[in-house]
Design a protein around this motif. Sequence first.
Motif, PDB file in Angstrom:
ATOM      1  N   THR A 116      40.133  46.324  20.491  1.00 40.47           N
ATOM      2  CA  THR A 116      40.442  47.580  21.190  1.00 40.47           C
ATOM      3  C   THR A 116      41.301  47.299  22.425  1.00 40.47           C
ATOM      4  O   THR A 116      42.321  47.952  22.636  1.00 40.47           O
ATOM      5  N   LEU A 117      40.875  46.329  23.236  1.00 39.85           N
ATOM      6  CA  LEU A 117      41.660  46.025  24.436  1.00 39.85           C
ATOM      7  C   LEU A 117      42.744  44.976  24.163  1.00 39.85           C
ATOM      8  O   LEU A 117      43.641  44.779  24.974  1.00 39.85           O
ATOM      9  N   GLY A 118      42.615  44.269  23.042  1.00 41.29           N
ATOM     10  CA  GLY A 118      43.650  43.299  22.657  1.00 41.29           C
ATOM     11  C   GLY A 118      43.738  42.061  23.538  1.00 41.29           C
ATOM     12  O   GLY A 118      44.801  41.459  23.690  1.00 41.29           O
ATOM     13  N   LEU A 119      42.602  41.644  24.122  1.00 38.84           N
ATOM     14  CA  LEU A 119      42.637  40.445  24.981  1.00 38.84           C
ATOM     15  C   LEU A 119      42.758  39.174  24.138  1.00 38.84           C
ATOM     16  O   LEU A 119      42.115  39.060  23.093  1.00 38.84           O
ATOM     17  N   GLY A 229      31.504  45.112  34.357  1.00 41.22           N
ATOM     18  CA  GLY A 229      32.080  45.729  35.555  1.00 41.22           C
ATOM     19  C   GLY A 229      33.419  46.375  35.232  1.00 41.22           C
ATOM     20  O   GLY A 229      34.347  45.695  34.798  1.00 41.22           O
ATOM     21  N   LEU A 230      33.502  47.689  35.444  1.00 39.26           N
ATOM     22  CA  LEU A 230      34.752  48.411  35.134  1.00 39.26           C
ATOM     23  C   LEU A 230      35.932  47.868  35.930  1.00 39.26           C
ATOM     24  O   LEU A 230      37.022  47.662  35.391  1.00 39.26           O
ATOM     25  N   GLU A 231      35.735  47.620  37.216  1.00 39.28           N
ATOM     26  CA  GLU A 231      36.842  47.154  38.061  1.00 39.28           C
ATOM     27  C   GLU A 231      37.301  45.762  37.625  1.00 39.28           C
ATOM     28  O   GLU A 231      38.486  45.441  37.705  1.00 39.28           O
ATOM     29  N   ARG A 232      36.349  44.936  37.163  1.00 36.77           N
ATOM     30  CA  ARG A 232      36.720  43.572  36.741  1.00 36.77           C
ATOM     31  C   ARG A 232      37.535  43.599  35.451  1.00 36.77           C
ATOM     32  O   ARG A 232      38.516  42.873  35.322  1.00 36.77           O
ATOM     33  N   ILE A 233      37.129  44.441  34.505  1.00 39.33           N
ATOM     34  CA  ILE A 233      37.892  44.495  33.254  1.00 39.33           C
ATOM     35  C   ILE A 233      39.233  45.199  33.495  1.00 39.33           C
ATOM     36  O   ILE A 233      40.243  44.872  32.862  1.00 39.33           O
ATOM     37  N   ALA A 234      39.252  46.109  34.464  1.00 40.54           N
ATOM     38  CA  ALA A 234      40.527  46.764  34.808  1.00 40.54           C
ATOM     39  C   ALA A 234      41.504  45.735  35.387  1.00 40.54           C
ATOM     40  O   ALA A 234      42.697  45.750  35.065  1.00 40.54           O
ATOM     41  N   ALA A 235      40.995  44.823  36.216  1.00 36.73           N
ATOM     42  CA  ALA A 235      41.870  43.781  36.779  1.00 36.73           C
ATOM     43  C   ALA A 235      42.468  42.943  35.645  1.00 36.73           C
ATOM     44  O   ALA A 235      43.668  42.670  35.620  1.00 36.73           O
ATOM     45  N   VAL A 236      41.617  42.581  34.689  1.00 34.81           N
ATOM     46  CA  VAL A 236      42.093  41.800  33.544  1.00 34.81           C
ATOM     47  C   VAL A 236      43.183  42.575  32.791  1.00 34.81           C
ATOM     48  O   VAL A 236      44.264  42.050  32.513  1.00 34.81           O
ATOM     49  N   MET A 237      42.905  43.821  32.503  1.00 34.52           N
ATOM     50  CA  MET A 237      43.844  44.628  31.713  1.00 34.52           C
ATOM     51  C   MET A 237      45.148  44.918  32.450  1.00 34.52           C
ATOM     52  O   MET A 237      46.177  45.143  31.843  1.00 34.52           O
ATOM     53  N   GLN A 238      45.069  44.936  33.776  1.00 32.32           N
ATOM     54  CA  GLN A 238      46.266  45.259  34.547  1.00 32.32           C
ATOM     55  C   GLN A 238      46.993  43.996  35.015  1.00 32.32           C
ATOM     56  O   GLN A 238      47.951  44.059  35.783  1.00 32.32           O
ATOM     57  N   GLY A 239      46.515  42.848  34.521  1.00 29.94           N
ATOM     58  CA  GLY A 239      47.201  41.591  34.809  1.00 29.94           C
ATOM     59  C   GLY A 239      47.159  41.180  36.268  1.00 29.94           C
ATOM     60  O   GLY A 239      48.057  40.497  36.746  1.00 29.94           O
ATOM     61  N   VAL A 240      46.123  41.616  36.969  1.00 31.80           N
ATOM     62  CA  VAL A 240      45.987  41.193  38.365  1.00 31.80           C
ATOM     63  C   VAL A 240      44.715  40.368  38.510  1.00 31.80           C
ATOM     64  O   VAL A 240      43.822  40.435  37.668  1.00 31.80           O
ATOM     65  N   HIS A 241      44.653  39.591  39.558  1.00 32.25           N
ATOM     66  CA  HIS A 241      43.492  38.722  39.704  1.00 32.25           C
ATOM     67  C   HIS A 241      42.331  39.427  40.388  1.00 32.25           C
ATOM     68  O   HIS A 241      41.181  39.352  39.945  1.00 32.25           O
ATOM     69  N   SER A 242      42.653  40.135  41.469  1.00 33.46           N
ATOM     70  CA  SER A 242      41.577  40.720  42.266  1.00 33.46           C
ATOM     71  C   SER A 242      41.305  42.168  41.862  1.00 33.46           C
ATOM     72  O   SER A 242      42.223  42.928  41.548  1.00 33.46           O
ATOM     73  N   ASN A 243      40.031  42.541  41.922  1.00 37.50           N
ATOM     74  CA  ASN A 243      39.664  43.939  41.681  1.00 37.50           C
ATOM     75  C   ASN A 243      40.390  44.879  42.637  1.00 37.50           C
ATOM     76  O   ASN A 243      40.635  46.029  42.320  1.00 37.50           O
ATOM     77  N   TYR A 244      40.710  44.340  43.823  1.00 34.79           N
ATOM     78  CA  TYR A 244      41.325  45.193  44.840  1.00 34.79           C
ATOM     79  C   TYR A 244      42.788  45.485  44.543  1.00 34.79           C
ATOM     80  O   TYR A 244      43.422  46.254  45.246  1.00 34.79           O
ATOM     81  N   GLU A 245      43.320  44.870  43.459  1.00 35.91           N
ATOM     82  CA  GLU A 245      44.710  45.129  43.087  1.00 35.91           C
ATOM     83  C   GLU A 245      44.826  46.108  41.933  1.00 35.91           C
ATOM     84  O   GLU A 245      45.925  46.382  41.462  1.00 35.91           O
TER      85      GLU A 245
END
Length: 460
Positions: A116-119, A229-245
Amino acid sequence: MKTSEIRKAFLEYFQSQGHEVVASSTLVPGNDPTLLFTNAGMVQFKDVFLGRDQRGYSRATSSQRCVRAGGKHNDLENVGYTARHHTFFEMLGNFSFGDYFKPEAIRFAWQFLTETLGLPKEKLWVTVYHEDQEAEDIWLKEMGVDPQRFSRLGADSNFWQMGDTGPCGPCTEIFYDHGADVWGGPPGSPEEDGDRYIEIWNLVFMQYDRQPDGELQPLPKPSVDTGMGLERIAAVMQGVHSNYEIDLFTNLLKATANIVGTQDLDNKSLRVIADHIRSCSFLITDGVMPSNEGRGYVLRRILRRAIRHGNQLGMKDLFFHRLVAPLVAEMGDAYPELKQSQAQVEKVLKLEEEQFAKTLEQGLRILEQDLETLQGTQIPGDVVFKLYDTYGFPADLTADIARERELTIDEAGFEKEMEQQKKRSKEAGKFKANYHDGLEVTSASEFCGYDDIAGESSVV
Ligand code: ATP
Ligand code: MG
Ligand code: MG
Ligand code: MG
Protein backbone atom coordinates in the motif's frame (compact mmCIF):
# COMPACT_ATOMS: atom_id res chain seq x y z
CA MET A 1 1.62 11.46 0.74
CA LYS A 2 0.26 14.03 3.14
CA THR A 3 -0.10 13.06 6.78
CA SER A 4 -3.88 13.15 6.46
CA GLU A 5 -3.72 10.85 3.41
CA ILE A 6 -1.62 8.32 5.32
CA ARG A 7 -4.10 8.32 8.19
CA LYS A 8 -6.90 7.71 5.72
CA ALA A 9 -5.01 5.02 3.79
CA PHE A 10 -4.31 3.14 7.02
CA LEU A 11 -7.91 3.13 8.20
CA GLU A 12 -9.16 2.19 4.75
CA TYR A 13 -6.68 -0.65 4.42
CA PHE A 14 -7.78 -2.20 7.69
CA GLN A 15 -11.42 -1.52 6.96
CA SER A 16 -11.00 -3.50 3.74
CA GLN A 17 -9.61 -6.32 5.90
CA GLY A 18 -12.78 -6.47 7.98
CA HIS A 19 -11.89 -4.00 10.75
CA GLU A 20 -14.38 -1.63 12.31
CA VAL A 21 -13.11 1.96 12.11
CA VAL A 22 -13.36 3.33 15.66
CA ALA A 23 -12.93 7.02 16.46
CA SER A 24 -10.11 8.21 18.71
CA SER A 25 -11.12 8.34 22.35
CA THR A 26 -10.24 11.39 24.44
CA LEU A 27 -6.90 11.97 26.14
CA VAL A 28 -8.48 11.49 29.55
CA PRO A 29 -9.14 7.76 29.76
CA GLY A 30 -12.79 7.24 30.62
CA ASN A 31 -12.36 3.65 31.71
CA ASP A 32 -9.26 4.00 33.80
CA PRO A 33 -8.84 6.62 36.54
CA THR A 34 -5.37 5.28 37.33
CA LEU A 35 -3.91 6.19 33.94
CA LEU A 36 -2.65 9.73 33.51
CA PHE A 37 -3.40 10.16 29.80
CA THR A 38 -4.34 7.94 26.89
CA ASN A 39 -0.91 6.87 25.70
CA ALA A 40 -1.71 4.13 23.17
CA GLY A 41 -4.44 2.96 20.84
CA MET A 42 -5.27 -0.01 23.04
CA VAL A 43 -6.35 2.10 26.01
CA GLN A 44 -9.97 2.46 24.92
CA PHE A 45 -10.11 -1.30 24.25
CA LYS A 46 -8.53 -2.47 27.48
CA ASP A 47 -11.74 -3.96 28.85
CA VAL A 48 -12.44 -5.68 25.56
CA PHE A 49 -9.06 -7.40 25.73
CA LEU A 50 -9.77 -8.41 29.31
CA GLY A 51 -13.13 -9.86 28.31
CA ARG A 52 -15.02 -7.42 30.55
CA ASP A 53 -16.56 -5.54 27.66
CA GLN A 54 -18.21 -6.89 24.52
CA ARG A 55 -18.34 -5.05 21.21
CA GLY A 56 -20.19 -5.82 18.03
CA TYR A 57 -16.88 -6.48 16.26
CA SER A 58 -13.78 -8.57 16.79
CA ARG A 59 -11.45 -6.48 14.61
CA ALA A 60 -10.96 -2.74 15.02
CA THR A 61 -8.75 0.03 13.67
CA SER A 62 -8.20 3.58 14.88
CA SER A 63 -6.03 6.66 14.79
CA GLN A 64 -5.72 7.45 18.46
CA ARG A 65 -4.53 10.76 19.86
CA CYS A 66 -1.96 10.10 22.57
CA VAL A 67 -0.01 12.09 25.12
CA ARG A 68 3.20 10.81 26.67
CA ALA A 69 4.20 13.54 29.05
CA GLY A 70 3.85 11.96 32.45
CA GLY A 71 3.74 8.63 34.21
CA LYS A 72 6.11 5.96 33.07
CA HIS A 73 5.83 6.80 29.41
CA ASN A 74 7.12 10.31 29.59
CA ASP A 75 8.66 11.68 26.41
CA LEU A 76 8.63 15.32 27.53
CA GLU A 77 12.39 15.32 28.02
CA ASN A 78 12.93 13.87 24.54
CA VAL A 79 11.11 16.65 22.72
CA GLY A 80 13.58 18.91 20.97
CA TYR A 81 16.35 16.34 21.35
CA THR A 82 15.23 13.43 19.14
CA ALA A 83 13.76 13.40 15.65
CA ARG A 84 10.98 11.04 16.64
CA HIS A 85 9.42 11.97 19.98
CA HIS A 86 6.45 14.20 20.69
CA THR A 87 4.40 14.85 23.78
CA PHE A 88 1.30 14.59 21.58
CA PHE A 89 1.13 12.21 18.64
CA GLU A 90 -1.30 10.00 16.79
CA MET A 91 -1.06 6.24 16.98
CA LEU A 92 -2.45 4.22 14.11
CA GLY A 93 -3.53 0.79 15.25
CA ASN A 94 -5.25 -2.43 14.33
CA PHE A 95 -6.69 -4.76 16.93
CA SER A 96 -7.90 -8.33 17.03
CA PHE A 97 -10.06 -9.35 19.96
CA GLY A 98 -9.61 -13.10 19.91
CA ASP A 99 -9.96 -13.06 16.13
CA TYR A 100 -6.81 -13.28 13.97
CA PHE A 101 -3.33 -13.79 15.38
CA LYS A 102 0.34 -13.70 14.36
CA PRO A 103 0.28 -14.78 10.70
CA GLU A 104 -2.45 -12.30 9.73
CA ALA A 105 -1.15 -9.47 11.90
CA ILE A 106 2.33 -9.72 10.40
CA ARG A 107 0.98 -10.11 6.88
CA PHE A 108 -1.28 -7.05 7.27
CA ALA A 109 1.57 -4.88 8.55
CA TRP A 110 4.01 -6.03 5.89
CA GLN A 111 1.50 -5.68 3.10
CA PHE A 112 0.46 -2.21 4.21
CA LEU A 113 4.05 -0.99 4.41
CA THR A 114 5.53 -2.63 1.33
CA GLU A 115 2.51 -2.69 -1.00
CA THR A 116 0.00 0.00 0.00
CA LEU A 117 2.72 2.48 0.95
CA GLY A 118 5.29 0.91 -1.40
CA LEU A 119 8.24 1.08 1.02
CA PRO A 120 11.41 -0.73 -0.11
CA LYS A 121 12.00 -3.88 1.96
CA GLU A 122 15.74 -3.11 2.16
CA LYS A 123 14.96 -0.06 4.28
CA LEU A 124 13.02 -1.98 6.92
CA TRP A 125 14.38 -3.84 9.93
CA VAL A 126 12.38 -6.32 11.99
CA THR A 127 12.78 -7.44 15.60
CA VAL A 128 11.11 -10.33 17.43
CA TYR A 129 11.11 -11.61 20.99
CA HIS A 130 13.98 -14.09 21.16
CA GLU A 131 11.75 -16.99 22.23
CA ASP A 132 9.05 -16.33 19.65
CA GLN A 133 9.99 -18.91 17.02
CA GLU A 134 6.55 -18.68 15.46
CA ALA A 135 6.89 -14.96 14.66
CA GLU A 136 10.46 -15.49 13.46
CA ASP A 137 9.34 -18.18 11.03
CA ILE A 138 6.55 -16.01 9.66
CA TRP A 139 8.93 -13.12 9.03
CA LEU A 140 11.83 -15.10 7.59
CA LYS A 141 10.04 -17.91 5.76
CA GLU A 142 6.70 -16.44 4.75
CA MET A 143 7.41 -12.73 4.37
CA GLY A 144 10.94 -13.37 3.09
CA VAL A 145 12.57 -10.81 5.38
CA ASP A 146 16.37 -10.73 5.02
CA PRO A 147 17.98 -12.31 8.12
CA GLN A 148 20.62 -9.56 7.84
CA ARG A 149 17.97 -7.05 8.81
CA PHE A 150 16.42 -8.98 11.63
CA SER A 151 17.14 -9.21 15.35
CA ARG A 152 15.95 -11.22 18.32
CA LEU A 153 15.56 -9.13 21.45
CA GLY A 154 14.92 -9.83 25.11
CA ALA A 155 11.99 -9.14 27.38
CA ASP A 156 12.80 -5.52 28.15
CA SER A 157 12.14 -4.43 24.61
CA ASN A 158 9.95 -7.14 23.13
CA PHE A 159 7.71 -8.63 25.78
CA TRP A 160 4.58 -6.84 26.83
CA GLN A 161 2.47 -7.37 29.90
CA MET A 162 -0.61 -5.68 31.21
CA GLY A 163 0.34 -6.39 34.81
CA ASP A 164 2.24 -8.72 37.10
CA THR A 165 -0.47 -11.21 36.30
CA GLY A 166 -2.92 -11.35 33.41
CA PRO A 167 -2.59 -10.91 29.63
CA CYS A 168 0.91 -10.70 28.22
CA GLY A 169 2.95 -11.79 25.25
CA PRO A 170 5.76 -11.15 22.82
CA CYS A 171 6.05 -8.15 20.48
CA THR A 172 7.54 -7.73 17.07
CA GLU A 173 8.66 -4.31 15.90
CA ILE A 174 9.38 -2.75 12.52
CA PHE A 175 12.05 -0.07 12.11
CA TYR A 176 12.95 2.16 9.19
CA ASP A 177 16.57 2.83 8.29
CA HIS A 178 17.00 6.54 7.57
CA GLY A 179 20.50 6.00 6.15
CA ALA A 180 24.13 6.18 7.11
CA ASP A 181 24.37 9.95 7.41
CA VAL A 182 22.30 9.81 10.61
CA TRP A 183 23.96 8.56 13.80
CA GLY A 184 22.57 5.33 15.23
CA GLY A 185 22.65 1.56 14.94
CA PRO A 186 20.12 -1.23 14.40
CA PRO A 187 17.91 -2.39 17.25
CA GLY A 188 19.83 -4.46 19.73
CA SER A 189 23.13 -2.74 18.92
CA PRO A 190 24.90 -0.34 21.31
CA GLU A 191 23.91 2.63 19.12
CA GLU A 192 20.22 1.74 18.95
CA ASP A 193 19.20 4.93 20.77
CA GLY A 194 20.34 7.02 17.85
CA ASP A 195 17.93 8.30 15.24
CA ARG A 196 19.12 6.27 12.26
CA TYR A 197 16.88 3.23 12.75
CA ILE A 198 13.54 4.61 13.84
CA GLU A 199 10.89 2.35 15.28
CA ILE A 200 7.71 2.78 13.32
CA TRP A 201 5.39 -0.06 14.28
CA ASN A 202 4.93 -2.30 17.29
CA LEU A 203 2.83 -5.46 17.05
CA VAL A 204 1.88 -7.03 20.38
CA PHE A 205 0.66 -10.61 20.61
CA MET A 206 -1.42 -11.16 23.71
CA GLN A 207 -0.88 -14.84 24.05
CA TYR A 208 -0.61 -15.81 27.70
CA ASP A 209 -2.31 -15.30 31.00
CA ARG A 210 0.38 -14.98 33.63
CA GLN A 211 -0.53 -16.77 36.87
CA PRO A 212 0.36 -15.50 40.35
CA ASP A 213 3.15 -18.12 40.51
CA GLY A 214 4.61 -16.75 37.25
CA GLU A 215 3.43 -19.59 35.05
CA LEU A 216 2.39 -18.60 31.52
CA GLN A 217 -0.91 -20.21 30.62
CA PRO A 218 -1.95 -19.95 26.99
CA LEU A 219 -4.97 -17.71 26.45
CA PRO A 220 -7.89 -19.52 24.82
CA LYS A 221 -8.37 -16.65 22.38
CA PRO A 222 -5.13 -14.79 21.76
CA SER A 223 -5.40 -11.16 20.66
CA VAL A 224 -3.44 -8.58 18.72
CA ASP A 225 -2.74 -4.94 19.53
CA THR A 226 -0.58 -2.80 17.28
CA GLY A 227 0.57 0.81 17.19
CA MET A 228 2.34 2.88 14.56
CA GLY A 229 3.27 6.54 15.04
CA LEU A 230 1.54 8.57 12.32
CA GLU A 231 4.17 11.33 12.34
CA ARG A 232 6.99 8.77 12.08
CA ILE A 233 5.51 6.97 9.09
CA ALA A 234 4.71 10.36 7.53
CA ALA A 235 8.39 11.31 7.82
CA VAL A 236 9.32 8.07 6.05
CA MET A 237 6.77 8.62 3.30
CA GLN A 238 7.76 12.24 2.80
CA GLY A 239 11.45 11.38 2.55
CA VAL A 240 12.46 13.43 5.56
CA HIS A 241 14.33 12.29 8.61
CA SER A 242 12.67 14.21 11.41
CA ASN A 243 8.99 14.17 12.33
CA TYR A 244 9.28 17.93 12.57
CA GLU A 245 9.87 18.13 8.81
CA ILE A 246 6.56 16.53 7.77
CA ASP A 247 3.85 18.63 6.12
CA LEU A 248 1.79 19.06 9.26
CA PHE A 249 4.73 20.30 11.32
CA THR A 250 6.23 22.40 8.55
CA ASN A 251 3.04 24.42 8.36
CA LEU A 252 2.79 24.70 12.11
CA LEU A 253 6.46 25.67 12.41
CA LYS A 254 6.10 28.32 9.73
CA ALA A 255 3.12 29.82 11.52
CA THR A 256 5.03 29.69 14.81
CA ALA A 257 8.10 31.27 13.20
CA ASN A 258 5.94 34.09 11.86
CA ILE A 259 4.41 34.78 15.22
CA VAL A 260 7.66 34.70 17.17
CA GLY A 261 9.59 36.40 14.38
CA THR A 262 12.29 33.94 13.38
CA GLN A 263 13.26 32.35 10.05
CA ASP A 264 14.99 29.25 11.33
CA LEU A 265 12.57 26.32 11.10
CA ASP A 266 15.16 23.90 12.52
CA ASN A 267 15.43 25.86 15.73
CA LYS A 268 15.02 23.57 18.73
CA SER A 269 12.89 25.98 20.74
CA LEU A 270 10.58 26.45 17.78
CA ARG A 271 10.10 22.69 17.55
CA VAL A 272 9.40 22.41 21.25
CA ILE A 273 6.74 25.13 20.94
CA ALA A 274 5.14 23.47 17.91
CA ASP A 275 5.05 20.17 19.77
CA HIS A 276 3.67 21.68 22.95
CA ILE A 277 0.86 23.63 21.30
CA ARG A 278 -0.54 20.29 20.13
CA SER A 279 -0.52 18.60 23.53
CA CYS A 280 -1.75 21.70 25.36
CA SER A 281 -4.59 22.40 22.92
CA PHE A 282 -5.79 18.82 22.81
CA LEU A 283 -5.58 18.40 26.57
CA ILE A 284 -7.73 21.48 27.11
CA THR A 285 -10.10 20.33 24.37
CA ASP A 286 -10.44 17.07 26.28
CA GLY A 287 -11.29 18.87 29.50
CA VAL A 288 -7.98 19.17 31.35
CA MET A 289 -7.47 22.58 32.98
CA PRO A 290 -4.14 23.94 34.22
CA SER A 291 -3.79 23.42 37.96
CA ASN A 292 -1.29 22.61 40.65
CA GLU A 293 -1.90 18.90 40.77
CA GLY A 294 -2.38 15.76 38.76
CA ARG A 295 -3.22 16.05 35.08
CA GLY A 296 -3.68 19.79 35.29
CA TYR A 297 -0.16 20.21 36.58
CA VAL A 298 1.28 18.19 33.73
CA LEU A 299 -0.56 20.52 31.36
CA ARG A 300 0.78 23.57 33.20
CA ARG A 301 4.31 22.19 33.07
CA ILE A 302 4.11 21.68 29.31
CA LEU A 303 2.73 25.11 28.64
CA ARG A 304 5.18 26.92 30.90
CA ARG A 305 7.96 25.13 29.09
CA ALA A 306 6.60 26.38 25.77
CA ILE A 307 6.38 29.93 27.08
CA ARG A 308 9.97 29.77 28.31
CA HIS A 309 11.11 28.58 24.88
CA GLY A 310 9.28 31.54 23.34
CA ASN A 311 11.16 33.81 25.70
CA GLN A 312 14.35 32.06 24.59
CA LEU A 313 13.52 33.13 21.04
CA GLY A 314 13.17 36.70 22.21
CA MET A 315 9.37 36.76 22.50
CA LYS A 316 8.34 39.40 24.99
CA ASP A 317 4.62 39.41 24.13
CA LEU A 318 2.00 36.79 24.76
CA PHE A 319 2.21 34.42 21.80
CA PHE A 320 1.33 30.86 22.69
CA HIS A 321 -2.45 31.19 22.44
CA ARG A 322 -2.04 32.64 18.95
CA LEU A 323 -0.80 29.26 17.73
CA VAL A 324 -4.17 27.61 18.28
CA ALA A 325 -5.55 29.03 15.01
CA PRO A 326 -2.76 27.59 12.83
CA LEU A 327 -3.10 24.28 14.68
CA VAL A 328 -6.82 24.21 13.99
CA ALA A 329 -6.03 24.91 10.33
CA GLU A 330 -3.81 21.81 10.28
CA MET A 331 -5.81 19.41 12.40
CA GLY A 332 -9.32 20.78 12.72
CA ASP A 333 -10.71 18.67 9.89
CA ALA A 334 -9.53 15.43 11.44
CA TYR A 335 -10.55 16.63 14.92
CA PRO A 336 -13.74 18.74 14.81
CA GLU A 337 -13.74 18.85 18.62
CA LEU A 338 -10.56 20.91 18.43
CA LYS A 339 -12.21 23.36 16.07
CA GLN A 340 -15.22 23.64 18.34
CA SER A 341 -13.18 24.41 21.42
CA GLN A 342 -10.78 26.83 19.74
CA ALA A 343 -12.05 29.92 21.58
CA GLN A 344 -11.95 28.18 24.94
CA VAL A 345 -8.44 26.83 24.36
CA GLU A 346 -7.21 30.29 23.38
CA LYS A 347 -8.74 31.81 26.47
CA VAL A 348 -7.22 29.28 28.85
CA LEU A 349 -3.78 29.51 27.27
CA LYS A 350 -3.84 33.29 27.27
CA LEU A 351 -4.72 33.41 30.96
CA GLU A 352 -1.88 31.05 31.76
CA GLU A 353 0.51 33.10 29.68
CA GLU A 354 -0.50 36.30 31.43
CA GLN A 355 -0.03 34.68 34.79
CA PHE A 356 3.37 33.17 34.06
CA ALA A 357 4.67 36.23 32.20
CA LYS A 358 4.60 38.11 35.48
CA THR A 359 7.22 35.91 37.09
CA LEU A 360 9.13 34.36 34.18
CA GLU A 361 11.55 37.23 33.52
CA GLN A 362 12.22 37.73 37.17
CA GLY A 363 12.77 34.03 37.79
CA LEU A 364 15.16 33.79 34.86
CA ARG A 365 17.12 36.74 36.22
CA ILE A 366 17.38 35.12 39.63
CA LEU A 367 18.53 31.87 38.04
CA GLU A 368 21.22 33.69 36.05
CA GLN A 369 22.52 35.27 39.24
CA ASP A 370 22.64 31.92 40.97
CA LEU A 371 24.40 30.31 38.03
CA GLU A 372 27.15 32.89 38.13
CA THR A 373 28.26 31.60 41.49
CA LEU A 374 27.46 27.96 40.85
CA GLN A 375 30.02 25.46 42.06
CA GLY A 376 30.11 22.29 39.96
CA THR A 377 27.49 21.25 37.42
CA GLN A 378 24.41 20.73 39.57
CA ILE A 379 21.85 23.38 40.42
CA PRO A 380 21.13 22.99 44.15
CA GLY A 381 17.72 21.86 45.35
CA ASP A 382 17.00 25.06 47.25
CA VAL A 383 17.48 27.13 44.08
CA VAL A 384 15.15 24.84 42.12
CA PHE A 385 12.68 25.11 44.96
CA LYS A 386 12.88 28.89 45.15
CA LEU A 387 12.17 29.09 41.42
CA TYR A 388 9.23 26.77 41.87
CA ASP A 389 7.79 28.34 44.94
CA THR A 390 8.26 32.02 44.19
CA TYR A 391 8.34 32.20 40.41
CA GLY A 392 6.18 29.25 39.34
CA PHE A 393 8.95 27.32 37.56
CA PRO A 394 8.06 23.61 37.52
CA ALA A 395 11.18 21.61 38.38
CA ASP A 396 11.38 20.07 34.93
CA LEU A 397 11.43 23.53 33.39
CA THR A 398 14.50 24.37 35.43
CA ALA A 399 15.92 20.99 34.44
CA ASP A 400 15.29 21.91 30.78
CA ILE A 401 17.24 25.15 31.16
CA ALA A 402 19.97 23.29 33.02
CA ARG A 403 20.31 20.71 30.28
CA GLU A 404 20.85 23.40 27.65
CA ARG A 405 23.93 24.42 29.63
CA GLU A 406 25.07 20.89 30.33
CA LEU A 407 24.01 21.17 33.95
CA THR A 408 21.64 19.06 36.04
CA ILE A 409 19.36 19.81 38.94
CA ASP A 410 19.50 18.28 42.39
CA GLU A 411 16.15 16.48 42.33
CA ALA A 412 16.56 14.85 45.73
CA GLY A 413 17.41 18.19 47.31
CA PHE A 414 14.40 19.77 45.65
CA GLU A 415 12.10 17.04 46.92
CA LYS A 416 13.42 17.53 50.40
CA GLU A 417 12.55 21.22 50.21
CA MET A 418 9.09 20.28 49.00
CA GLU A 419 8.62 17.92 51.90
CA GLN A 420 9.60 20.63 54.34
CA GLN A 421 7.22 23.05 52.68
CA LYS A 422 4.46 20.49 52.99
CA LYS A 423 5.18 20.08 56.67
CA ARG A 424 5.21 23.81 57.24
CA SER A 425 1.90 24.27 55.45
CA LYS A 426 0.36 21.43 57.41
CA GLU A 427 1.51 22.91 60.65
CA ALA A 428 0.14 26.26 59.63
CA GLY A 429 -3.15 24.48 58.95
CA LYS A 430 -3.50 25.83 55.46
CA PHE A 431 -2.25 22.91 53.42
CA LYS A 432 -4.33 22.64 50.30
CA ALA A 433 -2.56 21.50 47.19
CA ASN A 434 -0.91 18.13 46.98
CA TYR A 435 2.59 19.43 46.39
CA HIS A 436 4.02 16.01 45.93
CA ASP A 437 2.27 15.74 42.57
CA GLY A 438 3.82 18.99 41.58
CA LEU A 439 7.36 17.87 41.97
CA GLU A 440 7.19 14.57 40.17
CA VAL A 441 9.20 14.94 37.03
CA THR A 442 9.35 11.42 35.71
CA SER A 443 6.36 9.78 37.31
CA ALA A 444 3.02 10.96 38.49
CA SER A 445 2.59 8.87 41.59
CA GLU A 446 -1.12 9.31 41.84
CA PHE A 447 -1.76 7.93 38.39
CA CYS A 448 0.86 5.27 37.93
CA GLY A 449 -1.49 2.34 38.51
CA TYR A 450 -2.13 1.45 34.93
CA ASP A 451 1.34 2.43 33.81
CA ASP A 452 2.67 0.10 36.40
CA ILE A 453 0.63 -2.72 35.11
CA ALA A 454 1.18 -1.75 31.48
CA GLY A 455 4.87 -2.51 31.85
CA GLU A 456 7.73 -0.26 30.86
CA SER A 457 8.85 -1.98 27.72
CA SER A 458 5.83 -1.56 25.53
CA VAL A 459 2.55 0.15 25.93
CA VAL A 460 0.82 -0.50 22.70
P1 ATP B 1 10.50 4.60 21.18
O1 ATP B 1 11.31 3.37 21.50
O2 ATP B 1 10.92 5.26 19.89
O3 ATP B 1 10.42 5.57 22.32
P2 ATP B 1 8.21 3.13 22.02
O4 ATP B 1 8.78 1.74 21.95
O5 ATP B 1 8.19 3.80 23.33
O6 ATP B 1 9.00 4.10 20.94
P3 ATP B 1 5.57 2.06 21.63
O7 ATP B 1 5.19 2.16 23.04
O8 ATP B 1 5.96 0.74 21.09
O9 ATP B 1 6.77 3.15 21.38
O10 ATP B 1 4.43 2.75 20.74
C1 ATP B 1 4.06 2.32 19.44
C2 ATP B 1 4.48 3.32 18.37
O11 ATP B 1 4.07 4.66 18.68
C3 ATP B 1 5.99 3.43 18.18
O12 ATP B 1 6.46 2.38 17.37
C4 ATP B 1 6.11 4.79 17.53
O13 ATP B 1 5.90 4.71 16.13
C5 ATP B 1 4.99 5.59 18.15
N1 ATP B 1 5.48 6.46 19.25
C6 ATP B 1 5.77 6.09 20.51
N2 ATP B 1 6.12 7.14 21.28
C7 ATP B 1 6.05 8.23 20.48
C8 ATP B 1 6.27 9.62 20.68
N3 ATP B 1 6.63 10.11 21.87
N4 ATP B 1 6.10 10.46 19.64
C9 ATP B 1 5.73 9.99 18.43
N5 ATP B 1 5.49 8.69 18.17
C10 ATP B 1 5.64 7.81 19.18
MG1 MG C 1 9.31 5.31 24.09
MG1 MG D 1 10.83 1.28 21.49
MG1 MG E 1 7.94 0.04 20.94
